[in-house]
Design a protein around this motif. Structure first.
Motif, PDB file in Angstrom:
ATOM      1  N   GLN A 244      -2.142  -7.983   3.555  1.00  0.00           N
ATOM      2  CA  GLN A 244      -3.699  -7.602   3.578  1.00  0.00           C
ATOM      3  C   GLN A 244      -4.274  -6.140   3.947  1.00  0.00           C
ATOM      4  O   GLN A 244      -5.079  -5.477   3.482  1.00  0.00           O
ATOM      5  CB  GLN A 244      -4.503  -8.680   4.439  1.00  0.00           C
ATOM      6  CG  GLN A 244      -4.517 -10.226   3.918  1.00  0.00           C
ATOM      7  CD  GLN A 244      -5.273 -11.224   4.621  1.00  0.00           C
ATOM      8  OE1 GLN A 244      -4.826 -11.098   5.729  1.00  0.00           O
ATOM      9  NE2 GLN A 244      -6.046 -11.933   4.211  1.00  0.00           N
ATOM     10  N   ILE A 245      -3.383  -5.656   4.835  1.00  0.00           N
ATOM     11  CA  ILE A 245      -3.642  -4.431   5.324  1.00  0.00           C
ATOM     12  C   ILE A 245      -3.278  -3.377   4.286  1.00  0.00           C
ATOM     13  O   ILE A 245      -3.919  -2.386   3.974  1.00  0.00           O
ATOM     14  CB  ILE A 245      -3.031  -4.146   6.724  1.00  0.00           C
ATOM     15  CG1 ILE A 245      -3.702  -4.894   7.849  1.00  0.00           C
ATOM     16  CG2 ILE A 245      -2.833  -2.380   6.906  1.00  0.00           C
ATOM     17  CD1 ILE A 245      -2.818  -4.857   9.247  1.00  0.00           C
ATOM     18  N   ILE A 246      -2.046  -3.688   3.630  1.00  0.00           N
ATOM     19  CA  ILE A 246      -1.613  -2.773   2.679  1.00  0.00           C
ATOM     20  C   ILE A 246      -2.350  -2.939   1.285  1.00  0.00           C
ATOM     21  O   ILE A 246      -2.589  -1.728   1.007  1.00  0.00           O
ATOM     22  CB  ILE A 246       0.152  -3.261   2.400  1.00  0.00           C
ATOM     23  CG1 ILE A 246       0.938  -3.108   3.453  1.00  0.00           C
ATOM     24  CG2 ILE A 246       0.420  -2.568   1.152  1.00  0.00           C
ATOM     25  CD1 ILE A 246       2.393  -3.914   3.471  1.00  0.00           C
ATOM     26  N   ALA A 247      -2.773  -4.024   1.103  1.00  0.00           N
ATOM     27  CA  ALA A 247      -3.687  -4.057   0.071  1.00  0.00           C
ATOM     28  C   ALA A 247      -5.085  -3.331   0.495  1.00  0.00           C
ATOM     29  O   ALA A 247      -5.674  -2.571  -0.275  1.00  0.00           O
ATOM     30  CB  ALA A 247      -4.051  -5.466  -0.375  1.00  0.00           C
ATOM     31  N   GLY A 248      -5.545  -3.671   1.716  1.00  0.00           N
ATOM     32  CA  GLY A 248      -6.736  -2.972   2.150  1.00  0.00           C
ATOM     33  C   GLY A 248      -6.852  -1.313   2.139  1.00  0.00           C
ATOM     34  O   GLY A 248      -8.000  -0.841   2.047  1.00  0.00           O
ATOM     35  N   LYS A 249      -5.784  -0.705   2.661  1.00  0.00           N
ATOM     36  CA  LYS A 249      -5.944   0.570   2.972  1.00  0.00           C
ATOM     37  C   LYS A 249      -6.317   1.407   1.686  1.00  0.00           C
ATOM     38  O   LYS A 249      -6.802   2.577   1.862  1.00  0.00           O
ATOM     39  CB  LYS A 249      -4.421   1.254   3.125  1.00  0.00           C
ATOM     40  CG  LYS A 249      -3.313   1.154   2.382  1.00  0.00           C
ATOM     41  CD  LYS A 249      -2.164   1.509   2.921  1.00  0.00           C
ATOM     42  CE  LYS A 249      -1.013   1.562   1.902  1.00  0.00           C
ATOM     43  NZ  LYS A 249      -1.071   2.963   1.270  1.00  0.00           N
TER      44      LYS A 249
END
Length: 377
Positions: A244-249
């Motif tokens: 989710q962090i990788i997608a959100g960045k």
């Protein structure tokens, strides 16, 4: 007559000590010292040897003195403690770039300085105030370099040999300057630009650019400026998965580590979850680089318009370098390596009463954010 200080500036720009320059030129150190201090004038042949070793045209050494940029007026964002030689070389390169700015300013009406004077707010509040003044709302910033230039900051690139320096900033005669390393990831470049904006807004002439506290404040400003609190809370879950962090960045075009730190700083990640996420991201290569990152880094809109506008008038990069008494390679290292293509046309506005055309810089669009709640299925 030569200008002695220019020998010293050229030497420092090339990371050379007097002993190292002596080795390259076979000129005794005492004589080199006398040349730099104005106690002895080098012969024409000796000056040619110096110019060749330092890779500056002969005309460079006959120009007037350049008052140096003091190290106390500069914030260096470096990967480790900066050696004196690298610091002096970077300051000298930036002083030459200021001369390029002067050359441009004589020919174009540039965007005026629009950096607010905020007193001494905390970094989070300062970031919100700058966003409000510039009409950014909470939308993602599409291009940090264009944004800075549109508000009067002069942005130049650091020559590639300054690998250990990520960025630095300073004020010069009321004009803010930012210098960025082009060898970092695009996401790091954006954060560095926001970090230096933080120094210019929070510190400047009244407070020191230097020291751990100033660096901490500039980091906090950059994090808040790029990732506004309300936007992060609205579009990221608490204790998110690594995916989710990788997608959100990508919402804010920041590094995965930067978003992770912001989430923890906002209380959206527990200490344990934060530490574990950092470990996993490090194992996936997110400390050394930015996998699945931006395709290209941001560059200067202003410099591109100037170079294209001059090219349309038959003035090439080599002509500009000649007027500044430097090599084309040296000049190119300050302007993000911009290369003239086959396209021509003067991108500046019409002439003004003072005869200088006004550059039209288009601020980056922020009115149609692409933020969505991040979900992993």
């Amino acid at each position: 007559m030569i200008t002695p200080s220019r020998i010293a500036m050229a030497r420092k720009r090339r990371f050379l000590t007097l002993a190292e320059l002596s080795e390259k030129t076979k000129i005794a150190v005492p004589n080199l010292s006398k040349y730099e201090n104005g106690k002895q004038e080098p012969s024409e042949e000796t000056l040619r040897r110096l110019a060749a070793a330092l890779n500056f045209p002969l005309s460079f050494f006959h120009q007037p003195d350049l008052d140096p940029i003091g190290q106390d007026a500069v914030s260096f964002r470096a990967r480790s403690k900066l050696a004196a030689g690298a610091r002096d070389a970077a300051l000298t390169a930036s002083r030459f770039a200021v001369e390029l700015h002067r050359w441009i300013d004589e020919r174009y009406r540039l965007p005026p300085n629009d950096l607010p004077t905020l007193g001494k707010p905390d970094p989070e509040t300062a970031a919100e105030m700058v966003r409000a003044r510039w009409g950014l709302g909470n939308a993602p910033i599409s291009n940090m370099v264009h944004l800075l230039e549109a508000h009067g900051v002069r942005v130049f690139s650091l020559p590639p040999e300054f690998a250990d320096i990520n960025a630095f900033a300073h004020w010069r005669d009321g004009t803010p300057f930012v210098f960025l390393n082009t060898m970092t990831t695009p996401e790091r470049g954006r954060f560095d630009a926001a970090h230096e904006l933080g120094h210019l807004v929070l510190h400047g002439d009244e407070r020191s650019f230097m020291g751990p506290e100033a660096e901490k404040e500039a980091n906090a400003f950059a994090s808040a400026f790029l990732m506004p609190q309300s936007a992060v809370i609205a579009h990221m879950p608490e204790n998110p998965l690594v995916e989710q962090i990788i997608a959100g960045k990508g919402n804010w075009n920041v590094a995965a580590m930067a978003l992770t730190y912001r989430l923890h700083d906002l209380g959206m990640m527990t200490d344990w979850h934060y530490r574990r996420t950092c470990i996993v991201l490090g194992e996936r290569g997110y400390r050394r680089g930015e996998p699945r990152g931006m395709a290209s880094r941001e560059t200067s809109q202003l410099l591109d318009k100037v170079i294209r506008g001059q090219r349309a008038k038959g003035v090439g990069l080599a002509d500009i370098a000649r007027e500044l008494h430097v090599t084309t390679e040296e000049l190119g290292s300050w302007v993000f390596g911009l290369v003239i293509t086959g396209r021509t046309g003067d991108n500046s506005g019409g002439p003004r009463p003072d005869g200088r055309p006004s550059l039209r810089l288009v601020p980056p669009a922020t009115s149609t954010p692409q933020l969505r709640k991040v979900r992993v299925r």
